[in-house]
Motif scaffolding. Structure first.
Motif, PDB file in Angstrom:
ATOM      1  N   GLU A   3       0.816  -1.218   0.000  1.00 53.06           N
ATOM      2  CA  GLU A   3       0.000   0.000   0.000  1.00 53.06           C
ATOM      3  C   GLU A   3       0.852   1.272   0.000  1.00 53.06           C
ATOM      4  O   GLU A   3       0.476   2.276  -0.592  1.00 53.06           O
ATOM      5  CB  GLU A   3      -0.964   0.003   1.189  1.00 53.06           C
ATOM      6  N   ARG A   4       2.008   1.245   0.645  1.00 55.77           N
ATOM      7  CA  ARG A   4       2.859   2.447   0.682  1.00 55.77           C
ATOM      8  C   ARG A   4       3.308   2.851  -0.718  1.00 55.77           C
ATOM      9  O   ARG A   4       3.323   4.029  -1.055  1.00 55.77           O
ATOM     10  CB  ARG A   4       4.077   2.214   1.584  1.00 55.77           C
ATOM     11  N   VAL A   5       3.685   1.877  -1.528  1.00 58.95           N
ATOM     12  CA  VAL A   5       4.146   2.191  -2.874  1.00 58.95           C
ATOM     13  C   VAL A   5       2.962   2.407  -3.820  1.00 58.95           C
ATOM     14  O   VAL A   5       3.012   3.259  -4.698  1.00 58.95           O
ATOM     15  CB  VAL A   5       5.143   1.120  -3.386  1.00 58.95           C
ATOM     16  N   LEU A   6       1.889   1.674  -3.608  1.00 55.09           N
ATOM     17  CA  LEU A   6       0.700   1.876  -4.435  1.00 55.09           C
ATOM     18  C   LEU A   6       0.117   3.268  -4.245  1.00 55.09           C
ATOM     19  O   LEU A   6      -0.334   3.905  -5.204  1.00 55.09           O
ATOM     20  CB  LEU A   6      -0.367   0.826  -4.128  1.00 55.09           C
ATOM     21  N   ARG A   7       0.131   3.776  -3.038  1.00 61.90           N
ATOM     22  CA  ARG A   7      -0.388   5.117  -2.763  1.00 61.90           C
ATOM     23  C   ARG A   7       0.396   6.165  -3.560  1.00 61.90           C
ATOM     24  O   ARG A   7      -0.179   7.069  -4.146  1.00 61.90           O
ATOM     25  CB  ARG A   7      -0.324   5.390  -1.258  1.00 61.90           C
ATOM     26  N   GLN A   8       1.719   6.007  -3.609  1.00 61.91           N
ATOM     27  CA  GLN A   8       2.545   6.928  -4.394  1.00 61.91           C
ATOM     28  C   GLN A   8       2.216   6.808  -5.879  1.00 61.91           C
ATOM     29  O   GLN A   8       2.047   7.813  -6.566  1.00 61.91           O
ATOM     30  CB  GLN A   8       4.026   6.615  -4.197  1.00 61.91           C
ATOM     31  N   ARG A   9       2.159   5.579  -6.365  1.00 63.59           N
ATOM     32  CA  ARG A   9       1.861   5.372  -7.783  1.00 63.59           C
ATOM     33  C   ARG A   9       0.495   5.928  -8.147  1.00 63.59           C
ATOM     34  O   ARG A   9       0.341   6.551  -9.201  1.00 63.59           O
ATOM     35  CB  ARG A   9       1.927   3.883  -8.128  1.00 63.59           C
ATOM     36  N   ARG A  10      -0.500   5.721  -7.285  1.00 61.22           N
ATOM     37  CA  ARG A  10      -1.850   6.234  -7.561  1.00 61.22           C
ATOM     38  C   ARG A  10      -1.835   7.745  -7.718  1.00 61.22           C
ATOM     39  O   ARG A  10      -2.503   8.303  -8.578  1.00 61.22           O
ATOM     40  CB  ARG A  10      -2.823   5.844  -6.443  1.00 61.22           C
ATOM     41  N   GLU A  11      -1.080   8.409  -6.851  1.00 63.74           N
ATOM     42  CA  GLU A  11      -1.040   9.872  -6.900  1.00 63.74           C
ATOM     43  C   GLU A  11      -0.373  10.362  -8.183  1.00 63.74           C
ATOM     44  O   GLU A  11      -0.877  11.287  -8.822  1.00 63.74           O
ATOM     45  CB  GLU A  11      -0.329  10.436  -5.668  1.00 63.74           C
ATOM     46  N   TRP A  12       0.733   9.769  -8.587  1.00 60.45           N
ATOM     47  CA  TRP A  12       1.367  10.167  -9.842  1.00 60.45           C
ATOM     48  C   TRP A  12       0.440   9.898 -11.018  1.00 60.45           C
ATOM     49  O   TRP A  12       0.321  10.733 -11.921  1.00 60.45           O
ATOM     50  CB  TRP A  12       2.706   9.443 -10.040  1.00 60.45           C
ATOM     51  N   TYR A  13      -0.227   8.755 -11.004  1.00 58.71           N
ATOM     52  CA  TYR A  13      -1.147   8.393 -12.092  1.00 58.71           C
ATOM     53  C   TYR A  13      -2.324   9.362 -12.132  1.00 58.71           C
ATOM     54  O   TYR A  13      -2.732   9.841 -13.183  1.00 58.71           O
ATOM     55  CB  TYR A  13      -1.614   6.955 -11.899  1.00 58.71           C
TER      56      TYR A  13
END
Length: 187
Positions: A149-159
């Motif tokens: 979730e920590r890395v997915l949260r970052q990826r979601r925001e960039w996307y």
């Protein structure tokens, strides 16, 4: 993960880090932690990695210096520039002392990993050499790069920023290159 080139050793590193660090090691043969002489060069390391986490391959404004081969197992490399990687602190903490059991960003090949859209999960691509698959799987799991979730949260925001026009594809390539590549491949 993406490939990074070896960052050239900055001027003054030998005089300000390697030599005093070597002397410190001689005077302190069994310390718990090495004395930090490298922090003044963290900015130059970050610049060499384009401010991207060496493992997560996303913009990291306050990263840390990762000793690729850990201090615990390789104290002789504590003050060697070639052993440093720029990294998110939480990923560095996850890595700990696994040393050669995780892929070195300097040795990752182009397109060994791909990001799936829309899930944003990181997986091995068909381009990864067979002999690197096990270490690559271990790296994804150990460093929580696949679907934590920590890395997915970052990826979601960039996307999201890209989808809503807050950042261009060219900007995304600089801040989150795996996401940019996934968008380009999706067409």
């Amino acid at each position: 993960m993406i490939h990074f080139d070896l960052v050239p050793e900055p001027a003054g590193f030998d005089e300000n880090v390697r030599k005093p660090g070597g002397k410190w090691l001689v005077k302190n043969p069994n310390p718990k932690r090495p004395k930090d002489y490298w922090s003044p060069y963290k900015g130059e390391l970050a610049n060499g990695f384009h401010s991207l986490c060496a493992y997560g391959a996303m913009f990291e404004p306050v990263g840390t210096v990762d000793h690729y081969l850990s201090w615990d197992d390789n104290p002789d490399l504590a003050y060697e520039w070639s052993n440093y990687r720029y990294c998110s602190h939480w990923i560095n903490s996850s890595k700990r002392t696994v040393d050669n059991k995780v892929l070195d960003p300097f040795q990752v090949g182009d397109n060994w990993f791909e990001l799936l859209l829309p899930s944003l999960q990181l997986v091995l691509s068909a381009n990864i050499p067979e002999e690197k698959k096990e270490i690559a799987k271990f790296t994804l799991t150990r460093l929580h790069l696949d679907h934590d979730e920590r890395v997915l949260r970052q990826r979601r925001e960039w996307y999201r920023m890209y989808q809503e026009g807050e950042i261009t594809l060219e900007g995304l390539r600089k801040k989150a290159p795996l996401i940019a590549r996934a968008i380009e491949e999706q067409g």
